[in-house]
Design a protein around this motif. Structure first.
Motif, PDB file in Angstrom:
ATOM      1  N   MET A  78       0.820  -1.195   0.000  1.00 27.11           N
ATOM      2  CA  MET A  78       0.000   0.000   0.000  1.00 27.11           C
ATOM      3  C   MET A  78       0.857   1.249   0.000  1.00 27.11           C
ATOM      4  O   MET A  78       0.401   2.275  -0.442  1.00 27.11           O
ATOM      5  N   GLY A  79       2.079   1.161   0.549  1.00 27.45           N
ATOM      6  CA  GLY A  79       2.977   2.294   0.512  1.00 27.45           C
ATOM      7  C   GLY A  79       2.676   3.378   1.526  1.00 27.45           C
ATOM      8  O   GLY A  79       3.252   4.436   1.500  1.00 27.45           O
ATOM      9  N   THR A  80       1.754   3.146   2.442  1.00 27.67           N
ATOM     10  CA  THR A  80       1.357   4.127   3.431  1.00 27.67           C
ATOM     11  C   THR A  80       1.749   3.613   4.808  1.00 27.67           C
ATOM     12  O   THR A  80       1.533   2.448   5.114  1.00 27.67           O
ATOM     13  N   GLU A  81       2.347   4.473   5.655  1.00 19.44           N
ATOM     14  CA  GLU A  81       2.647   4.082   7.035  1.00 19.44           C
ATOM     15  C   GLU A  81       1.304   3.947   7.766  1.00 19.44           C
ATOM     16  O   GLU A  81       0.478   4.846   7.740  1.00 19.44           O
ATOM     17  N   LEU A  82       1.076   2.779   8.374  1.00 19.45           N
ATOM     18  CA  LEU A  82      -0.204   2.515   9.027  1.00 19.45           C
ATOM     19  C   LEU A  82      -0.088   2.565  10.541  1.00 19.45           C
ATOM     20  O   LEU A  82       0.877   2.058  11.108  1.00 19.45           O
ATOM     21  N   ASP A  83      -1.079   3.160  11.186  1.00 21.27           N
ATOM     22  CA  ASP A  83      -1.208   3.110  12.641  1.00 21.27           C
ATOM     23  C   ASP A  83      -2.089   1.902  12.933  1.00 21.27           C
ATOM     24  O   ASP A  83      -3.317   1.982  12.862  1.00 21.27           O
ATOM     25  N   LEU A  84      -1.461   0.776  13.233  1.00 20.69           N
ATOM     26  CA  LEU A  84      -2.200  -0.473  13.371  1.00 20.69           C
ATOM     27  C   LEU A  84      -3.127  -0.479  14.582  1.00 20.69           C
ATOM     28  O   LEU A  84      -4.184  -1.105  14.541  1.00 20.69           O
ATOM     29  N   SER A  85      -2.762   0.207  15.652  1.00 24.15           N
ATOM     30  CA  SER A  85      -3.631   0.260  16.835  1.00 24.15           C
ATOM     31  C   SER A  85      -4.948   0.943  16.499  1.00 24.15           C
ATOM     32  O   SER A  85      -6.020   0.446  16.839  1.00 24.15           O
ATOM     33  N   THR A  86      -4.866   2.084  15.826  1.00 26.41           N
ATOM     34  CA  THR A  86      -6.081   2.808  15.420  1.00 26.41           C
ATOM     35  C   THR A  86      -6.860   1.994  14.399  1.00 26.41           C
ATOM     36  O   THR A  86      -8.090   1.890  14.485  1.00 26.41           O
ATOM     37  N   LEU A  87      -6.166   1.402  13.465  1.00 25.88           N
ATOM     38  CA  LEU A  87      -6.816   0.590  12.437  1.00 25.88           C
ATOM     39  C   LEU A  87      -7.549  -0.592  13.070  1.00 25.88           C
ATOM     40  O   LEU A  87      -8.673  -0.914  12.689  1.00 25.88           O
ATOM     41  N   ALA A  88      -6.942  -1.229  14.070  1.00 29.35           N
ATOM     42  CA  ALA A  88      -7.556  -2.385  14.730  1.00 29.35           C
ATOM     43  C   ALA A  88      -8.871  -1.995  15.397  1.00 29.35           C
ATOM     44  O   ALA A  88      -9.832  -2.770  15.377  1.00 29.35           O
ATOM     45  N   VAL A  89      -8.923  -0.794  15.957  1.00 25.27           N
ATOM     46  CA  VAL A  89     -10.143  -0.323  16.617  1.00 25.27           C
ATOM     47  C   VAL A  89     -11.234  -0.035  15.585  1.00 25.27           C
ATOM     48  O   VAL A  89     -12.413  -0.325  15.803  1.00 25.27           O
ATOM     49  N   ASN A  90     -10.851   0.521  14.443  1.00 29.50           N
ATOM     50  CA  ASN A  90     -11.827   0.961  13.442  1.00 29.50           C
ATOM     51  C   ASN A  90     -12.155  -0.075  12.369  1.00 29.50           C
ATOM     52  O   ASN A  90     -13.083   0.129  11.595  1.00 29.50           O
ATOM     53  N   LEU A  91     -11.405  -1.150  12.320  1.00 26.35           N
ATOM     54  CA  LEU A  91     -11.611  -2.168  11.294  1.00 26.35           C
ATOM     55  C   LEU A  91     -12.299  -3.368  11.935  1.00 26.35           C
ATOM     56  O   LEU A  91     -11.682  -4.126  12.690  1.00 26.35           O
TER      57      LEU A  91
END
Length: 168
Positions: free
Chosen positions: A1-14
């Motif tokens: 994807m080429g984008t730095e991901l905030d996995l903690s935030t993503l885990a909450v919202n996904l």
């Protein structure tokens, strides 16, 4: 994807995502259709497992990207993907004497320690794959990048076993 991901935030919202950085550094996102698991990493890289066809890989990646975008993450364009490991199973249709196989195929490409693992590990150089061969005649081929590699590897081991009179 080429984008730095905030996995903690993503885990909450996904919805349905699993993330425990103490156990594994990636976020796990499972889909029911196609039945796959995609690992997402902070770097933006993804690993999709479980797909049975290239079409399923493509659909899984598109679905994951769509769901990540819905959380507000900006992803430009469509991610590209490359098949890195095909795993296939086969059945030679008869029991195989693995000790005889070790003697026939030689020790340079074969590992067989039945007290540690019940299968014989056979490393082929062309195609570059690994075959796990079991006494039942069942095998697992891993490491292929193309379906033709699987076919060639199974034909190669079958021919080697036939020529040694270990497969009829």
């Amino acid at each position: 994807m080429g984008t730095e991901l905030d996995l903690s935030t993503l885990a909450v919202n996904l919805s349905g995502a699993e993330y425990d950085p103490q156990v594994f550094p990636g976020l796990v996102f499972r889909l029911k259709d196609p039945k796959t698991a995609t690992l997402l990493f902070r770097s933006g890289k993804m690993v999709c497992t479980g797909a049975k066809t290239l079409e399923q890989v493509k659909r899984a990646i598109e679905t994951v990207v769509m769901n990540v975008r819905k959380t507000g993450v900006k992803i430009a364009g469509s991610p590209t993907f490359e098949v890195q490991n095909i795993v296939a199973s086969a059945d030679l249709g008869q029991a195989i004497n693995l000790t005889a196989v070790v003697i026939t195929l030689g020790l340079e490409n074969v590992e067989y320690e039945p007290e540690v693992f019940p299968g014989l590990v056979y490393r082929l150089s062309d195609p570059k794959v690994v075959i796990l061969l079991f006494g039942s005649g069942k095998l697992v081929c891993t490491g292929a990048r193309k379906p033709d590699n699987i076919k060639a590897a199974i034909e190669k081991i079958s021919e080697e076993l036939r020529s040694a009179d270990l497969l009829h």
